[in-house]
Design an enzyme around this catalytic site. Structure first.
Site, short mmCIF file in Angstrom:
data_model
loop_
_atom_site.label_atom_id
_atom_site.label_comp_id
_atom_site.label_asym_id
_atom_site.label_seq_id
_atom_site.Cartn_x
_atom_site.Cartn_y
_atom_site.Cartn_z
N ASP A 99 0.81 -1.21 0.00
CA ASP A 99 0.00 0.00 0.00
C ASP A 99 0.85 1.27 0.00
OD1 ASP A 99 0.96 -0.38 2.55
OD2 ASP A 99 -0.98 -0.64 3.49
N HIS A 145 -7.33 -4.62 9.83
CA HIS A 145 -7.00 -4.32 8.42
C HIS A 145 -5.67 -4.96 8.04
CE1 HIS A 145 -4.94 -0.36 9.77
NE2 HIS A 145 -4.01 -0.99 9.12
N GLU A 203 -9.62 -1.81 4.96
CA GLU A 203 -10.33 -1.50 6.19
C GLU A 203 -11.61 -2.33 6.29
OE1 GLU A 203 -8.88 0.17 8.42
OE2 GLU A 203 -8.44 2.25 7.90
C1 GLP Z 1 -0.54 0.23 8.66
C2 GLP Z 1 -0.23 -0.47 7.33
C3 GLP Z 1 -0.31 -1.95 7.44
C4 GLP Z 1 0.28 -2.39 8.76
C5 GLP Z 1 -0.60 -1.91 9.89
C6 GLP Z 1 -0.06 -2.22 11.27
O1 GLP Z 1 -1.41 1.27 8.60
N1 GLP Z 1 -0.94 0.00 6.19
O2 GLP Z 1 0.35 -2.55 6.33
O3 GLP Z 1 0.37 -3.78 8.81
O4 GLP Z 1 -0.94 -0.56 9.76
O5 GLP Z 1 1.01 -1.40 11.59
P1 GLP Z 1 1.94 -1.59 12.85
O6 GLP Z 1 2.86 -2.69 12.53
O7 GLP Z 1 2.64 -0.27 12.97
O8 GLP Z 1 1.07 -1.87 14.03
#
Ligand code: GLP
Length: 244
Positions: A67, A138, A143
């Site tokens: 993404d 997500h 989402e």
């Molecule tokens: C983000 C990304 C995801 C990620 C998730 C969790 O917004 N778009 O790809 O897996 O949130 O992030 P974190 O590892 O910082 O908890």
């Protein structure tokens, strides 16, 4: 679905890095799907160490990031383009032309989604997809929704996701409200999927992903239908599934 529970964040990161390195040893032109966020940072660090020690060669590896925010220039330190180059790509011998990240600054975002989807189809399928997970379930930026959206598309970010990511931006107002994300079909077509989660704050999320209903209201639940998906969790993230 397989679940691997390891002692802590360092262990899950090392395990994931070794798995990526082993997959590349078996298939040097591996097509690799990559996440951003806090969770995979140490995995990238470990992979750089493995590379510097001469045990992995990225010269034929092809990557697709899941993404990217819409409206953040590449050079913005919070773009996923910057994140990937700073944490990983600039430290290894991957070829520039083999790195793929959605362009969140494209003039025609819908066209960009189609371009990205077609590119994955042409170069894919993805051999190994590494995922993190958001608090609301997500994956990528898919989402909670009324339906599973299969292809690369624009996603309006929820308040909860923007709040979680505001720690990088300094304020909620600065967090983009939209992103381009691979769809759940694209993710599910990967041959192998690894999801990483660490910390007590992810325990409730992991419980729902593993034991809750399979529903687009909790996107990660769809991973239970994949034939080769492994959750690599530390003890804290696995805390609630172990008890129940
Ligand atoms: C983000 C990304 C995801 C990620 C998730 C969790 O917004 N778009 O790809 O897996 O949130 O992030 P974190 O590892 O910082 O908890």
């Amino acid at each position: 679905m397989n679940i691997l529970i390891m002692r802590d964040y360092n262990e899950i990161s090392r395990q994931a890095a070794l798995l990526v390195a082993a997959s590349i040893a078996l298939k040097p032109n591996l097509v690799l799907g990559l996440p951003t966020g806090r969770t995979p940072i140490r995995m990238y660090k470990e992979l750089v160490v493995i590379y510097k020690n001469g045990f992995v060669n990225f010269s034929d590896v092809v990557t697709f990031n899941i993404d990217e925010y819409i409206g953040l220039p590449r050079e913005n330190p919070n773009s996923f383009y910057s994140y990937m180059h700073n944490n990983f790509f600039r430290h290894i011998n991957i070829k520039k032309e083999n790195i793929h990240i959605p362009n969140g600054m494209a003039k025609d975002i819908k066209k960009e989604c189609v371009r990205y989807e077609n590119l994955i189809r042409k170069k894919g399928p993805i051999d190994l997809m590494i995922l993190g997970i958001g608090y609301n379930g997500h994956i990528g930026f898919n989402e909670p929704s009324d339906e599973f959206i299969p292809e690369t598309h624009v996603e309006v970010l929820t308040e909860r996701t923007r709040m979680a990511n505001s720690r990088y931006f300094g304020s909620l107002a600065k967090v983009p409200s939209e992103a381009i994300t691979m769809g759940l079909g694209t993710i599910m077509h990967s041959k192998k999927i690894i999801l990483l989660a660490s910390g007590r704050d992810k325990a409730e999320t992991i419980l729902r992903a593993v034991k809750g209903n399979i529903t687009p209201r909790f996107p990660a639940s769809i991973l239970r239908l994949h034939r080769d998906c492994t959750f690599i969790l530390d003890r804290d993230a696995a805390g609630l599934i172990k008890k129940k």
